[in-house]
Design an enzyme around this catalytic site. Structure first.
Site, short mmCIF file in Angstrom:
data_model
loop_
_atom_site.label_atom_id
_atom_site.label_comp_id
_atom_site.label_asym_id
_atom_site.label_seq_id
_atom_site.Cartn_x
_atom_site.Cartn_y
_atom_site.Cartn_z
N ASN A 158 47.14 33.79 65.68
CA ASN A 158 46.82 32.32 66.42
C ASN A 158 46.27 32.66 67.80
OD1 ASN A 158 47.26 30.00 67.61
ND2 ASN A 158 49.39 29.50 67.06
N ARG B 208 44.78 30.63 62.35
CA ARG B 208 45.01 29.20 62.96
C ARG B 208 43.49 29.04 63.38
NH1 ARG B 208 47.71 26.43 67.88
NH2 ARG B 208 47.59 24.09 67.30
N HIS C 137 47.74 19.76 65.05
CA HIS C 137 49.33 20.21 64.59
C HIS C 137 49.67 20.14 63.05
CE1 HIS C 137 50.53 19.56 69.16
NE2 HIS C 137 50.23 20.59 69.12
N HIS D 143 56.14 16.93 67.16
CA HIS D 143 56.07 18.20 67.65
C HIS D 143 55.67 18.09 68.90
CE1 HIS D 143 53.93 22.22 67.12
NE2 HIS D 143 53.66 21.90 68.28
N ARG E 125 48.42 17.29 79.68
CA ARG E 125 47.41 16.33 79.04
C ARG E 125 47.98 14.84 79.29
NH1 ARG E 125 46.52 19.37 73.28
NH2 ARG E 125 47.21 21.19 74.20
N ASP F 94 56.57 22.74 82.44
CA ASP F 94 57.59 23.14 81.70
C ASP F 94 58.84 22.30 81.69
OD1 ASP F 94 60.01 24.37 80.78
OD2 ASP F 94 58.70 26.44 80.96
N MET F 95 59.15 21.70 80.62
CA MET F 95 60.25 20.70 80.45
C MET F 95 61.61 21.25 81.00
SD MET F 95 60.85 17.51 79.60
CE MET F 95 59.84 16.65 78.72
N ARG F 96 61.75 22.29 80.76
CA ARG F 96 63.09 22.89 81.45
C ARG F 96 63.15 22.53 83.02
NH1 ARG F 96 62.05 28.39 78.08
NH2 ARG F 96 60.12 27.59 78.79
N VAL G 213 60.07 21.89 73.04
CA VAL G 213 60.86 20.70 73.72
C VAL G 213 61.76 20.18 72.50
CG1 VAL G 213 60.69 18.45 74.87
CG2 VAL G 213 58.90 20.22 75.46
N GLU H 61 62.73 21.26 69.61
CA GLU H 61 63.81 21.88 69.04
C GLU H 61 64.88 22.28 70.14
OE1 GLU H 61 61.73 25.56 67.86
OE2 GLU H 61 60.05 24.45 66.85
N GLU I 80 54.59 27.93 62.18
CA GLU I 80 53.27 27.83 61.68
C GLU I 80 52.88 29.08 61.35
OE1 GLU I 80 52.48 26.74 65.87
OE2 GLU I 80 51.11 25.23 65.02
N1 ADP Z 1 65.58 24.76 76.47
C1 ADP Z 1 64.56 24.36 76.65
N2 ADP Z 1 64.51 22.89 77.06
C2 ADP Z 1 63.49 22.03 77.44
N3 ADP Z 1 62.27 22.38 77.05
C3 ADP Z 1 62.17 23.84 76.67
C4 ADP Z 1 63.09 24.56 76.28
N4 ADP Z 1 62.67 25.70 75.84
C5 ADP Z 1 61.33 25.53 75.69
N5 ADP Z 1 60.94 24.31 76.28
C6 ADP Z 1 59.56 23.60 76.30
O1 ADP Z 1 58.82 24.01 75.30
C7 ADP Z 1 57.31 24.25 75.78
C8 ADP Z 1 56.67 25.35 75.01
O2 ADP Z 1 56.64 24.74 73.45
P1 ADP Z 1 55.80 25.67 72.63
O3 ADP Z 1 56.02 24.84 71.28
O4 ADP Z 1 56.56 27.08 72.52
O5 ADP Z 1 54.50 25.63 73.03
P2 ADP Z 1 52.92 25.83 72.36
O6 ADP Z 1 52.47 24.67 72.28
O7 ADP Z 1 52.48 26.64 73.64
O8 ADP Z 1 53.24 26.62 70.96
C9 ADP Z 1 57.48 24.84 77.34
O9 ADP Z 1 56.50 24.28 77.91
C10 ADP Z 1 58.93 24.26 77.66
O10 ADP Z 1 58.77 23.10 78.53
C1 UVW Z 2 46.03 21.01 68.91
C2 UVW Z 2 46.81 21.46 70.21
O1 UVW Z 2 47.24 20.65 70.75
O2 UVW Z 2 47.54 22.60 69.96
P1 UVW Z 2 48.49 23.22 71.16
O3 UVW Z 2 49.72 22.33 71.09
O4 UVW Z 2 48.87 24.47 70.58
O5 UVW Z 2 47.76 23.37 72.40
MG MG Z 3 51.89 24.92 69.82
#
Ligand code: ADP
Ligand code: UVW
Ligand code: MG
Length: 372
Positions: A3, A64, A153, A180, A213, A253-255, A302, A304, A354
């Site tokens: 990926n 991917r 996605h 997602h 975004r 970052d949501m955290r 976020v 999960e 994925e």
């Molecule tokens: N415990 C948590 N609480 C809230 N948000 C979280 C937590 N752990 C990860 N995240 C969020 O998940 C986001 C990344 O999601 P992920 O699906 O791993 O991203 P990507 O799209 O790069 O694959 C991070 O920006 C963070 O905000």
């Molecule tokens: C298509 C897309 O938004 O993928 P990612 O969440 O990995 O940036």
């Molecule tokens: Mg992703």
């Protein structure tokens, strides 16, 4: 499985008989100051070295690919012609397709004898109805420029909707809303395993509020900014990289956003409210689109991990038959239901995979090709 994303390369070597992960890793921050890796080429060379000890066990490489354009409605065995078509779709996903192509190029060079397969984010959405797919603009122009909803996605959504349908005991017949929520974020309505509508559009910019975004906005805003002196490229960069949570409060970052909300930071509170409001609107919309919903499934970083986001988004939806169980919602990991026993619509948390889905789809297409 490769990926190769906009700023990271994720890779796994999966033995589908287990399934067992023999190698797994992520190289992040590619091209950023201080990173060991200046470009995708260098990162992918490292991936090649990591996998080298297992070279004898490799049977295929699955990639991917974010945008498959109008051509690809399922995975494709990579040929020069397929590469050309992925290149042609690149202007519709400028953040993603060029990096995906870099992954394909390096892996084809390192493993010229192995079959390589492209698994497209857009493919699962190829079943959306014309009503959901069509933007209400001049049809001739839409045709000429390839303007239509594609959706993204899809690999994650296909996997998560299947697991959620199994969790509610309706593997074939469930109607599922998949949320997602990662860096990119999307909502998708799935009926009996088929996508019927999805929030991302011609590009991965439409729909939900994301890390950086904007998601939905009045297209008039864009012309207003351009007439005000911004260039189209500046407007695009702002909407893609400096909007969403980041644009509203300076953090994507949501955290961090949640920590700031807890500390009473007003910008973070607004960002969080806008994010959750948009999500709730899409859940309502997709309940209307599907008519009957069996399960709402949360996934992505976020979705999960954040019990507070799930709680806030679903609060007030009891009228629509959605009730969370607070203890289940706050409990630890794994695919599970988190709704109350008296909730007529189930709520699920499903860690996405994925990588596994790409490996399975890669093996599927090879099995089919070998049968022909
Ligand atoms: N415990 C948590 N609480 C809230 N948000 C979280 C937590 N752990 C990860 N995240 C969020 O998940 C986001 C990344 O999601 P992920 O699906 O791993 O991203 P990507 O799209 O790069 O694959 C991070 O920006 C963070 O905000
Ligand atoms: C298509 C897309 O938004 O993928 P990612 O969440 O990995 O940036
Ligand atoms: Mg992703």
């Amino acid at each position: 499985m490769i990926n190769s994303g906009s700023s990271s390369v994720k890779y796994q070597l999966i033995d589908l008989d287990g399934p067992t992960r023999l190698v797994a890793g992520t190289i992040g921050r590619i091209g950023e100051p201080g990173s060991e890796f200046h470009d995708h080429e260098a990162a992918l060379e490292r991936v090649g070295e990591e996998v080298a000890p297992h070279a004898g066990e490799l049977t295929a490489v699955g990639h991917r690919v974010v945008h498959g354009g109008a051509t690809f409605t399922g995975p494709a065995l990579i040929t020069d012609d397929v590469v050309k078509q992925i290149e042609e779709a690149a202007p519709l996903a400028p953040l993603h397709n060029p990096s995906n192509l870099a992954g394909i190029e390096v892996m084809r060079r390192l493993h010229p004898d192995l079959p390589q397969v492209a698994v497209f984010d857009t493919a699962f959405h190829s079943t959306i109805t014309p009503a959901a797919r069509t933007y209400a603009i001049d049809r001739e122009i839409a045709e000429r420029f390839g303007v239509r909803r594609y959706g993204f996605h899809g690999t994650s959504t296909a996997y998560v909707s299947r697991v959620a349908a199994e969790l509610v005991g309706k593997p074939e017949t469930a109607n599922v809303i998949v949320l997602h929520l990662g860096n990119g974020a999307s909502a998708t309505a799935v009926s009996e395993g088929r996508c019927v509508d999805t929030s991302m559009g011609m590009t991965p910019l439409e729909g939900l509020v994301m890390g950086t975004r904007s998601g939905d906005l009045d297209p008039g805003v864009i012309f207003h900014l351009i007439r005000g002196g911004m260039t189209p490229d500046e407007v695009e960069a702002m909407l893609v990289h400096r909007a969403g949570l980041y644009g509203l409060c300076g953090d994507n970052d949501m955290r961090t956003v949640l920590d700031r909300v807890a500390a009473g930071d007003e910008d973070a509170v607004l960002a969080y409210d806008v994010y959750c409001h948009r999500l709730r609107k899409y859940i309502g919309a997709y309940i209307a689109v599907l008519g009957r919903v069996d399960v709402v499934a949360f996934t992505g970083g976020v979705g999960e991990n954040s019990a507070p986001v799930r709680r806030k988004v679903l609060s007030g939806l009891a009228q629509m038959g959605i009730r969370l169980d607070p203890t289940r919602n706050s409990s630890v990991r794994g695919a599970r239901l988190v709704s109350a026993d008296d909730s007529s619509v189930a709520v699920a948390v499903v860690p996405t995979d994925e990588e596994l889905e790409i490996a399975v789809e890669t093996a599927d297409i090879l099995a089919r090709t070998n049968c022909e």
